[in-house]
Write a protein that holds these residues in place. Structure first.
Motif, PDB file in Angstrom:
ATOM      1  N   UNK A  92       0.797  -1.208   0.000  1.00 48.64           N
ATOM      2  CA  UNK A  92       0.000   0.000   0.000  1.00 48.64           C
ATOM      3  C   UNK A  92       0.837   1.268   0.000  1.00 48.64           C
ATOM      4  N   UNK A  93       0.241   2.381   0.434  1.00 51.67           N
ATOM      5  CA  UNK A  93       0.946   3.662   0.477  1.00 51.67           C
ATOM      6  C   UNK A  93       1.789   3.817   1.739  1.00 51.67           C
ATOM      7  N   UNK A 102      12.321   2.698  -2.501  1.00 52.97           N
ATOM      8  CA  UNK A 102      13.761   2.629  -2.309  1.00 52.97           C
ATOM      9  C   UNK A 102      14.371   1.404  -2.954  1.00 52.97           C
ATOM     10  N   UNK A 103      13.669   0.275  -2.833  1.00 50.08           N
ATOM     11  CA  UNK A 103      14.156  -0.964  -3.445  1.00 50.08           C
ATOM     12  C   UNK A 103      14.212  -0.844  -4.960  1.00 50.08           C
ATOM     13  N   UNK A 104      13.172  -0.305  -5.532  1.00 50.55           N
ATOM     14  CA  UNK A 104      13.111  -0.193  -6.993  1.00 50.55           C
ATOM     15  C   UNK A 104      14.162   0.783  -7.510  1.00 50.55           C
ATOM     16  N   UNK A 110      11.143  -5.560  -5.829  1.00 50.99           N
ATOM     17  CA  UNK A 110      10.170  -4.847  -5.009  1.00 50.99           C
ATOM     18  C   UNK A 110       8.833  -5.558  -5.120  1.00 50.99           C
ATOM     19  N   UNK A 111       8.349  -6.087  -3.987  1.00 48.84           N
ATOM     20  CA  UNK A 111       7.168  -6.957  -3.990  1.00 48.84           C
ATOM     21  C   UNK A 111       6.122  -6.396  -3.047  1.00 48.84           C
ATOM     22  N   UNK A 112       4.863  -6.489  -3.439  1.00 47.80           N
ATOM     23  CA  UNK A 112       3.765  -6.044  -2.599  1.00 47.80           C
ATOM     24  C   UNK A 112       2.710  -7.121  -2.438  1.00 47.80           C
ATOM     25  N   UNK A 124       0.863   0.387  -4.572  1.00 49.10           N
ATOM     26  CA  UNK A 124       1.672   1.559  -4.891  1.00 49.10           C
ATOM     27  C   UNK A 124       2.414   1.346  -6.217  1.00 49.10           C
ATOM     28  N   UNK A 125       2.875   2.421  -6.847  1.00 51.44           N
ATOM     29  CA  UNK A 125       3.438   2.305  -8.201  1.00 51.44           C
ATOM     30  C   UNK A 125       4.892   1.839  -8.260  1.00 51.44           C
TER      31      UNK A 125
END
Length: 249
Positions: A92-93, A102-104, A110-112, A124-125
């Motif tokens: 999320x945000x 930061x990871x990207x 970067x995983x959600x 999140x984008x």
């Protein structure tokens, strides 16, 4: 890494946890619900099986870009990637976005793990891979199963829930003794004083259990702790950033 499309939030999806926990239904309905839960577990396992060791970052969804905790989480996400870990969040945000961002930006994974909520939490984008869940407990399993450490940024009920669940799993030897790192000494100081001055002194936890938690403001301290995680790090190249490989069964 293949990105999964978020599940469209239908009214019945939002109510799945509430219906599950609201008492018995017919045996047919209960059986079908178990099948839906199993399917959700399988989706999560398939999506995350090859991502490698992760570090899960928990924290509030309410901090905006520019806030000191958002920017600190962003730096930590980059540091996690530099160590070769994938960064995994609730998708999320706020703090979640900051860590993913930061990871990207550091070239890492970067995983959600997103959750369908009544107000529809939009991923999140800054996520390379999104896995969306209907059930909170399935999502929580994924955030623990693929992680070798937990970074606890300032947050609310959900952050506290995740932190103490991780500690309970370590305390009861259900998972490895992985680091649980609280970041934000000013924010978490009173919690740590309560743990030390009340819980330890009353004997509800012991000194070793209190020691499961680390408290810092320093990204360097977080890095030093993560470097001791039980996974091996491949050397970064011009074409491939550093990656971690599992060393635990």
């Amino acid at each position: 890494m293949t990105e999964q499309k978020p599940i469209p939030a239908r009214p019945k999806d939002v109510r799945e946890d509430r219906v599950l926990l609201a008492g018995p239904r017919s045996r047919t309905a209960e059986f079908l619900r178990v099948m839906r839960i199993v399917r959700e577990f399988i989706r999560g396992f398939r999506a995350l099986h090859f991502v490698g060791p992760c570090v899960t970052v928990f924290g509030s969804a309410r901090f905006e870009p520019g806030h000191r905790y958002y920017e600190l989480a962003r730096k930590i996400g980059g540091a996690i990637s530099d160590l070769g870990f994938a960064t995994i969040t609730g998708g999320g945000p706020g703090i979640m976005e900051a860590a993913n961002r930061g990871a990207k930006e550091a070239g890492g994974r970067s995983i959600g793990c997103n959750i369908i909520l009544p107000h529809e939490q939009v991923p999140n984008p800054y996520i390379d891979l999104t896995v969306t869940f209907r059930y909170f407990f399935v999502r929580k399993v994924m955030l623990v199963k693929y992680s070798q450490a937990f970074v606890i940024m300032p947050g609310g009920f959900g952050t506290m829930d995740e932190a103490f669940e991780a500690a309970t799993l370590i305390q009861t030897a259900k998972i490895q003794d992985f680091p649980v790192i609280f970041v934000g000494t000013e924010y978490w100081d009173r919690l740590f004083r309560f743990l030390r001055e009340d819980m330890v002194s009353e004997g509800t936890i012991n000194e070793a259990e209190y020691g499961l938690f680390k408290l810092t403001d320093s990204v360097d301290d977080v890095v030093k702790i993560l470097e001791r995680c039980p996974s091996s790090r491949d050397t970064a190249t011009d074409r491939q950033p550093a990656r971690r490989r599992w060393e635990v069964a």
